[in-house]
Write a protein that holds these residues in place. Structure first.
Motif, short mmCIF file in Angstrom:
data_model
loop_
_atom_site.label_atom_id
_atom_site.label_comp_id
_atom_site.label_asym_id
_atom_site.label_seq_id
_atom_site.Cartn_x
_atom_site.Cartn_y
_atom_site.Cartn_z
N UNK A 1 0.85 -1.20 0.00
CA UNK A 1 0.00 0.00 0.00
C UNK A 1 0.88 1.25 0.00
N UNK A 2 1.61 1.45 -1.09
CA UNK A 2 2.65 2.49 -1.12
C UNK A 2 2.09 3.90 -1.01
N UNK A 3 0.84 4.11 -1.37
CA UNK A 3 0.28 5.47 -1.33
C UNK A 3 0.02 5.97 0.08
N UNK A 4 -0.12 5.06 1.04
CA UNK A 4 -0.35 5.48 2.43
C UNK A 4 0.77 5.04 3.35
N UNK A 5 1.87 4.55 2.80
CA UNK A 5 3.00 4.10 3.62
C UNK A 5 3.94 5.28 3.83
N UNK A 6 3.81 5.96 4.96
CA UNK A 6 4.56 7.19 5.21
C UNK A 6 5.34 7.09 6.52
N UNK A 7 6.56 7.57 6.47
CA UNK A 7 7.35 7.72 7.69
C UNK A 7 7.00 9.02 8.40
N UNK A 8 6.75 10.06 7.64
CA UNK A 8 6.57 11.41 8.16
C UNK A 8 5.10 11.75 8.31
N UNK A 9 4.71 12.15 9.50
CA UNK A 9 3.37 12.64 9.73
C UNK A 9 3.36 14.15 9.88
N UNK A 10 2.19 14.69 10.12
CA UNK A 10 2.07 16.13 10.28
C UNK A 10 1.02 16.48 11.31
N UNK A 11 0.94 17.75 11.63
CA UNK A 11 0.03 18.20 12.68
C UNK A 11 -1.43 18.25 12.22
N UNK A 12 -1.66 18.37 10.91
CA UNK A 12 -3.03 18.47 10.42
C UNK A 12 -3.87 17.27 10.85
N UNK A 13 -3.35 16.06 10.59
CA UNK A 13 -4.11 14.86 10.92
C UNK A 13 -4.36 14.72 12.40
N UNK A 14 -3.36 15.01 13.21
CA UNK A 14 -3.50 14.93 14.66
C UNK A 14 -4.60 15.89 15.12
N UNK A 15 -4.60 17.08 14.56
CA UNK A 15 -5.60 18.09 14.93
C UNK A 15 -7.01 17.63 14.56
N UNK A 16 -7.18 17.11 13.34
CA UNK A 16 -8.51 16.69 12.88
C UNK A 16 -9.04 15.55 13.74
N UNK B 1 -6.46 -4.82 3.82
CA UNK B 1 -6.66 -4.02 2.62
C UNK B 1 -7.08 -4.88 1.43
N UNK B 2 -6.44 -6.03 1.28
CA UNK B 2 -6.78 -6.91 0.15
C UNK B 2 -8.21 -7.42 0.26
N UNK C 1 -13.72 -7.00 -1.91
CA UNK C 1 -15.16 -6.79 -1.70
C UNK C 1 -15.67 -5.57 -2.47
N UNK C 2 -14.86 -4.52 -2.53
CA UNK C 2 -15.25 -3.36 -3.33
C UNK C 2 -15.36 -3.74 -4.81
N UNK C 3 -14.38 -4.51 -5.30
CA UNK C 3 -14.41 -4.94 -6.70
C UNK C 3 -15.63 -5.82 -6.96
N UNK C 4 -16.02 -6.61 -5.96
CA UNK C 4 -17.20 -7.45 -6.10
C UNK C 4 -18.48 -6.65 -6.22
N UNK C 5 -18.43 -5.38 -5.85
CA UNK C 5 -19.56 -4.47 -6.03
C UNK C 5 -19.35 -3.51 -7.20
N UNK C 6 -18.31 -3.77 -8.01
CA UNK C 6 -18.09 -2.95 -9.20
C UNK C 6 -17.13 -1.80 -9.02
N UNK C 7 -16.43 -1.72 -7.87
CA UNK C 7 -15.50 -0.62 -7.61
C UNK C 7 -14.08 -1.18 -7.49
N UNK C 8 -13.25 -0.94 -8.50
CA UNK C 8 -11.87 -1.42 -8.47
C UNK C 8 -10.98 -0.32 -7.92
N UNK C 9 -10.53 -0.50 -6.70
CA UNK C 9 -9.75 0.50 -6.01
C UNK C 9 -8.30 0.07 -5.87
N UNK C 10 -7.40 1.05 -5.90
CA UNK C 10 -6.01 0.80 -5.51
C UNK C 10 -6.01 0.22 -4.09
N UNK C 11 -5.00 -0.58 -3.77
CA UNK C 11 -4.94 -1.20 -2.45
C UNK C 11 -5.05 -0.13 -1.35
#
Length: 391
Positions: free
Chosen positions: A293-308, A324-325, A330-340
């Motif tokens: 899941x490379x799009x959400x694999x982050x070392x660095x966080x920020x204050x925005x998310x903590x605040x929200x 995730x898989x 299950x999403x694909x089984x409903x017609x939605x093919x999503x990135x991991x």
């Protein structure tokens, strides 16, 4: 109805009494509150007293300009971003952001950030990205007539690298540790406008989350109410914060009395926001393990998310690749093919296993064609097929 931007300036999230003019965008965090170990982002402020409430009488649809009073000036032309469908699946609602022009939620951010580059008179834009963000920035730069430099990860999927190059950007595949130093050099020496993070903890572009908050406006109109909870795939948490800000504005404008709990859906191989919340820190940097899941694999966080998360009473939920898989299938089984990574919202909702008193929305962020290995597998050809082959 007022169609011009009502943005008034930039406000520090390290000290909301510290304000700056709207331009230039402070892409390296708040100068007054940031330190060498922690960078505080900024957000855009507006003259809310002048907002015509009839703005929310319209139905959701493409082109963020429909929300112009509550956005920074939109100097770049649209590609038809926004207005994505909301689908009910097995008791939850899925906001399918893969329907945007470059098939990800990043188009909302880049309509706003590339507009900032145009308004600032920048000679081009530069972005460091493993995929979705780079493709989206390249597309909006091309639409605005600006050159773009994309510093891509050498390990990103080949199909995604081809996708980024299709928009005419100058793409350099470089080691991860070289991407951000090179980005800063391009900004300082060439004057290109950065639409990626440049700081020790994440600040990113102060205008970026403003594009994401339009998801909250659309959800409010599509549901006819405010959801009880929103689960958003989370890397740097710009999406999470933007949606939260949109709902806080609806409350500020007197259009709703409540706001949802916000859930950051992070990879279990990283999770800087979960770490910050667990330690009471304003932001955190963590080590990462292997994950597809490379799009959400982050070392660095920020204050925005903590605040929200803190302000909404939500949580950070870490999900495994197996989680995730399963959600992706299950999403694909409903017609939605999503990135991991895009299936993290549904995966985290299931992982949390909690009932809510009201609608629950899982944001699905990107098309499945952007995953590793897509297009590489070959399939056998059935010679002289018959009905028995199908059985």
């Amino acid at each position: 109805m007022i169609h011009a931007s009502l943005a008034t300036g930039q406000r520090s999230l390290g000290d909301r009494d510290t304000v700056y003019p709207l331009f230039p965008p402070l892409t390296r965090g708040c100068p007054a509150t940031s330190t060498g170990e922690l960078a505080y982002p900024l957000e855009v402020g507006y003259d809310y007293d002048r907002v015509d409430r009839r703005l929310f009488d319209q139905g959701p649809g493409p082109d963020l300009a429909r929300w112009a009073p509550l956005l920074p000036p939109l100097a770049a032309p649209t590609l038809g971003e926004g207005g994505t469908p909301l689908l009910e699946l097995e008791g939850v609602f899925v906001k399918d952001e893969s329907r945007n022009p470059t098939w990800s939620h990043k188009d909302r951010l880049n309509r706003v950030t590339v507009s900032a580059a145009v308004a600032a008179g920048a000679p081009g834009v530069v972005v460091a990205s493993s995929g979705n963000h780079g493709a989206s920035a390249a597309a909006y730069a091309a639409r605005a007539g600006l050159p773009a430099i994309v510093l891509a990860s050498a390990a990103s999927p080949p199909a995604v690298q081809a996708f980024v190059r299709a928009y005419g950007a100058r793409v350099l595949s470089v080691p991860a540790e070289r991407r951000w130093p090179l980005l800063r050099e391009i900004v300082d020496r060439l004057g290109y406008h950065p639409v990626s993070n440049q700081t020790v903890t994440h600040t990113g572009h102060p205008f970026g989350p403003e594009g994401y908050k339009t998801i909250a406006y659309e959800l409010f109109l599509q549901l006819g109410t405010v959801p009880a909870a929103v689960f958003a795939p989370t890397g740097y948490a710009e999406l999470l914060f933007g949606i939260w800000k949109g709902f806080t504005e609806l409350r500020l404008l007197g259009l709703s009395e409540t706001a949802p709990r916000m859930y950051a859906c992070e990879s279990a191989a990283g999770g800087p926001h979960a770490h910050a919340l667990g330690t009471g820190a304003p932001a955190a940097i963590v080590g990462t393990g292997p994950s597809a899941a490379y799009s959400i694999l982050c070392e660095v966080g920020g204050h925005r998310g903590v605040l929200a998360i803190r302000e909404s009473g939500g949580e950070a939920v870490r999900v495994s690749d197996d989680d995730l898989r399963a959600a992706q299938r299950d999403l694909a089984g409903h017609g939605l093919w999503q990135e991991l990574s895009g299936a993290a919202g549904l995966a985290a909702y299931r992982r949390l296993g909690r009932a809510f008193d009201g609608p629950v929305v899982c944001v699905a962020t990107s098309s499945g064609f952007k995953d590793f290995g897509v297009g590489e597998r070959t399939f056998p050809v059935t010679e002289n097929p018959t009905l028995e082959d199908l059985r």
